[in-house]
Scaffold this motif. Structure first.
Motif, mmCIF file in Angstrom:
data_model
loop_
_atom_site.group_PDB
_atom_site.id
_atom_site.type_symbol
_atom_site.label_atom_id
_atom_site.label_comp_id
_atom_site.label_asym_id
_atom_site.label_seq_id
_atom_site.Cartn_x
_atom_site.Cartn_y
_atom_site.Cartn_z
ATOM 1 N N GLU A 148 0.802 -1.053 0.084
ATOM 2 C CA GLU A 148 0.105 -0.015 0.042
ATOM 3 C C GLU A 148 0.937 1.306 0.050
ATOM 4 O OE1 GLU A 148 -3.897 1.555 2.348
ATOM 5 O OE2 GLU A 148 -2.552 0.748 3.413
ATOM 6 N N GLN A 149 2.021 1.416 0.772
ATOM 7 C CA GLN A 149 2.844 2.484 0.936
ATOM 8 C C GLN A 149 3.275 2.914 -0.448
ATOM 9 O OE1 GLN A 149 2.796 4.804 3.009
ATOM 10 N NE2 GLN A 149 1.064 3.699 4.161
ATOM 11 N N GLN A 150 3.827 1.640 -1.288
ATOM 12 C CA GLN A 150 4.461 2.157 -2.571
ATOM 13 C C GLN A 150 3.245 2.752 -3.384
ATOM 14 O OE1 GLN A 150 5.555 -1.955 -2.579
ATOM 15 N NE2 GLN A 150 7.776 -1.281 -2.909
ATOM 16 N N PHE A 151 2.006 2.017 -3.240
ATOM 17 C CA PHE A 151 1.345 2.581 -4.163
ATOM 18 C C PHE A 151 0.651 3.984 -3.965
ATOM 19 C CE2 PHE A 151 -3.276 3.705 -4.708
ATOM 20 C CZ PHE A 151 -3.114 3.705 -6.258
ATOM 21 N N LEU A 152 0.724 4.342 -2.710
ATOM 22 C CA LEU A 152 0.245 5.680 -2.330
ATOM 23 C C LEU A 152 1.164 6.625 -2.689
ATOM 24 C CD1 LEU A 152 -1.010 5.052 1.400
ATOM 25 C CD2 LEU A 152 -2.400 5.467 -0.742
ATOM 26 N N THR A 153 2.638 6.407 -2.785
ATOM 27 C CA THR A 153 3.756 7.283 -3.115
ATOM 28 C C THR A 153 3.205 7.473 -4.884
ATOM 29 O OG1 THR A 153 5.178 6.456 -1.527
ATOM 30 C CG2 THR A 153 6.224 7.333 -3.581
ATOM 31 N N ALA A 180 -4.933 9.495 -0.469
ATOM 32 C CA ALA A 180 -3.645 9.973 -0.162
ATOM 33 C C ALA A 180 -2.684 9.462 0.780
ATOM 34 C CB ALA A 180 -3.119 11.391 -0.857
ATOM 35 N N LYS A 181 -3.525 9.536 1.850
ATOM 36 C CA LYS A 181 -3.000 9.095 3.309
ATOM 37 C C LYS A 181 -3.341 7.768 3.371
ATOM 38 C CE LYS A 181 -3.871 13.958 5.102
ATOM 39 N NZ LYS A 181 -4.596 14.631 6.100
ATOM 40 N N GLY A 182 -3.908 7.080 2.768
ATOM 41 C CA GLY A 182 -4.050 5.730 3.145
ATOM 42 C C GLY A 182 -5.401 5.317 3.832
ATOM 43 N N VAL A 183 -6.096 6.242 4.380
ATOM 44 C CA VAL A 183 -7.401 6.033 4.911
ATOM 45 C C VAL A 183 -8.526 5.447 4.325
ATOM 46 C CG1 VAL A 183 -9.073 7.269 6.314
ATOM 47 C CG2 VAL A 183 -6.726 8.051 6.417
ATOM 48 N N LYS A 184 -8.795 5.914 2.965
ATOM 49 C CA LYS A 184 -9.654 5.558 2.116
ATOM 50 C C LYS A 184 -9.048 4.835 0.814
ATOM 51 C CE LYS A 184 -13.645 7.245 3.843
ATOM 52 N NZ LYS A 184 -14.762 6.709 4.174
ATOM 53 N N SER A 185 -9.915 3.870 0.389
ATOM 54 C CA SER A 185 -9.276 3.240 -0.872
ATOM 55 C C SER A 185 -9.678 4.068 -2.240
ATOM 56 C CB SER A 185 -10.003 2.109 -1.079
ATOM 57 O OG SER A 185 -9.561 1.223 0.134
ATOM 58 N N PRO A 186 -9.131 4.061 -3.192
ATOM 59 C CA PRO A 186 -9.267 4.895 -4.382
ATOM 60 C C PRO A 186 -10.335 4.240 -5.246
ATOM 61 C CG PRO A 186 -7.254 3.524 -4.535
ATOM 62 C CD PRO A 186 -7.430 3.526 -3.254
ATOM 63 N N THR A 187 -10.953 4.860 -6.029
ATOM 64 C CA THR A 187 -12.235 4.388 -6.898
ATOM 65 C C THR A 187 -11.611 3.694 -8.060
ATOM 66 O OG1 THR A 187 -12.376 6.240 -8.283
ATOM 67 C CG2 THR A 187 -13.611 6.522 -6.368
ATOM 68 N N GLU A 188 -12.449 2.776 -8.710
ATOM 69 C CA GLU A 188 -11.994 2.078 -9.913
ATOM 70 C C GLU A 188 -11.368 2.957 -11.037
ATOM 71 O OE1 GLU A 188 -11.864 -1.238 -10.428
ATOM 72 O OE2 GLU A 188 -12.120 -1.530 -8.667
ATOM 73 N N GLN A 189 -11.897 4.065 -11.221
ATOM 74 C CA GLN A 189 -11.501 5.176 -12.241
ATOM 75 C C GLN A 189 -10.280 5.682 -11.847
ATOM 76 O OE1 GLN A 189 -13.002 5.771 -15.299
ATOM 77 N NE2 GLN A 189 -11.071 6.520 -15.716
ATOM 78 N N MET A 190 -9.868 5.958 -10.643
ATOM 79 C CA MET A 190 -8.665 6.466 -10.104
ATOM 80 C C MET A 190 -7.658 5.590 -10.319
ATOM 81 S SD MET A 190 -9.551 8.265 -6.402
ATOM 82 C CE MET A 190 -10.788 9.419 -6.388
ATOM 83 N N GLY A 218 -2.988 3.456 -13.835
ATOM 84 C CA GLY A 218 -2.867 2.124 -14.293
ATOM 85 C C GLY A 218 -2.436 1.044 -13.377
ATOM 86 N N PHE A 219 -3.511 0.778 -12.449
ATOM 87 C CA PHE A 219 -3.478 -0.291 -11.543
ATOM 88 C C PHE A 219 -4.936 -0.896 -11.433
ATOM 89 C CE2 PHE A 219 0.334 1.777 -10.355
ATOM 90 C CZ PHE A 219 1.281 0.921 -9.733
ATOM 91 N N SER A 220 -5.088 -1.844 -10.808
ATOM 92 C CA SER A 220 -6.345 -2.461 -10.217
ATOM 93 C C SER A 220 -6.039 -2.868 -8.904
ATOM 94 C CB SER A 220 -6.738 -3.609 -11.002
ATOM 95 O OG SER A 220 -5.584 -4.926 -11.177
ATOM 96 N N MET A 221 -7.131 -3.201 -7.982
ATOM 97 C CA MET A 221 -6.858 -3.573 -6.512
ATOM 98 C C MET A 221 -7.215 -5.009 -6.355
ATOM 99 S SD MET A 221 -8.441 -1.716 -3.041
ATOM 100 C CE MET A 221 -9.176 -0.622 -4.057
ATOM 101 N N ASP A 222 -6.290 -5.567 -5.742
ATOM 102 C CA ASP A 222 -6.295 -6.881 -5.195
ATOM 103 C C ASP A 222 -6.297 -7.017 -3.689
ATOM 104 O OD1 ASP A 222 -6.529 -9.837 -5.108
ATOM 105 O OD2 ASP A 222 -4.510 -10.061 -5.401
#
Length: 72
Positions: free
Chosen positions: A3-8, A39-49, A54-58
């Motif tokens: 997660e931290q790498q993605f947030l960066t 951006a702080k990792g409190v919430k999850s990004p939407t599918e469009q974000m 260029g990612f998907s969430m697993d």
């Protein structure tokens, strides 16, 4: 990717493509506060974000076990 790498990468994407979280929030049609919380990792990004970055969430849950000595 952790997660931290993605947030960066997410914060870098915002800066490189929108310059500000406010501009990014307007692009995605969400509040600036919501983008800030992602951006702080409190919430999850939407599918469009995720798609824009260029990612998907697993999601994989990790169980953490803790042990504590009994006091006698």
């Amino acid at each position: 990717m952790k997660e931290q790498q993605f947030l960066t990468l997410f914060r870098n994407y915002i800066f490189n493509n929108h310059r500000t979280q406010k501009a990014a929030s307007e692009h995605w049609g969400v509040s600036g506060n919501f983008v800030s919380m992602i951006a702080k990792g409190v919430k999850s990004p939407t599918e469009q974000m995720l798609k824009d970055v260029g990612f998907s969430m697993d999601i994989q849950k990790e169980t953490i076990r803790t042990y504590q000595r009994e006091c006698k």
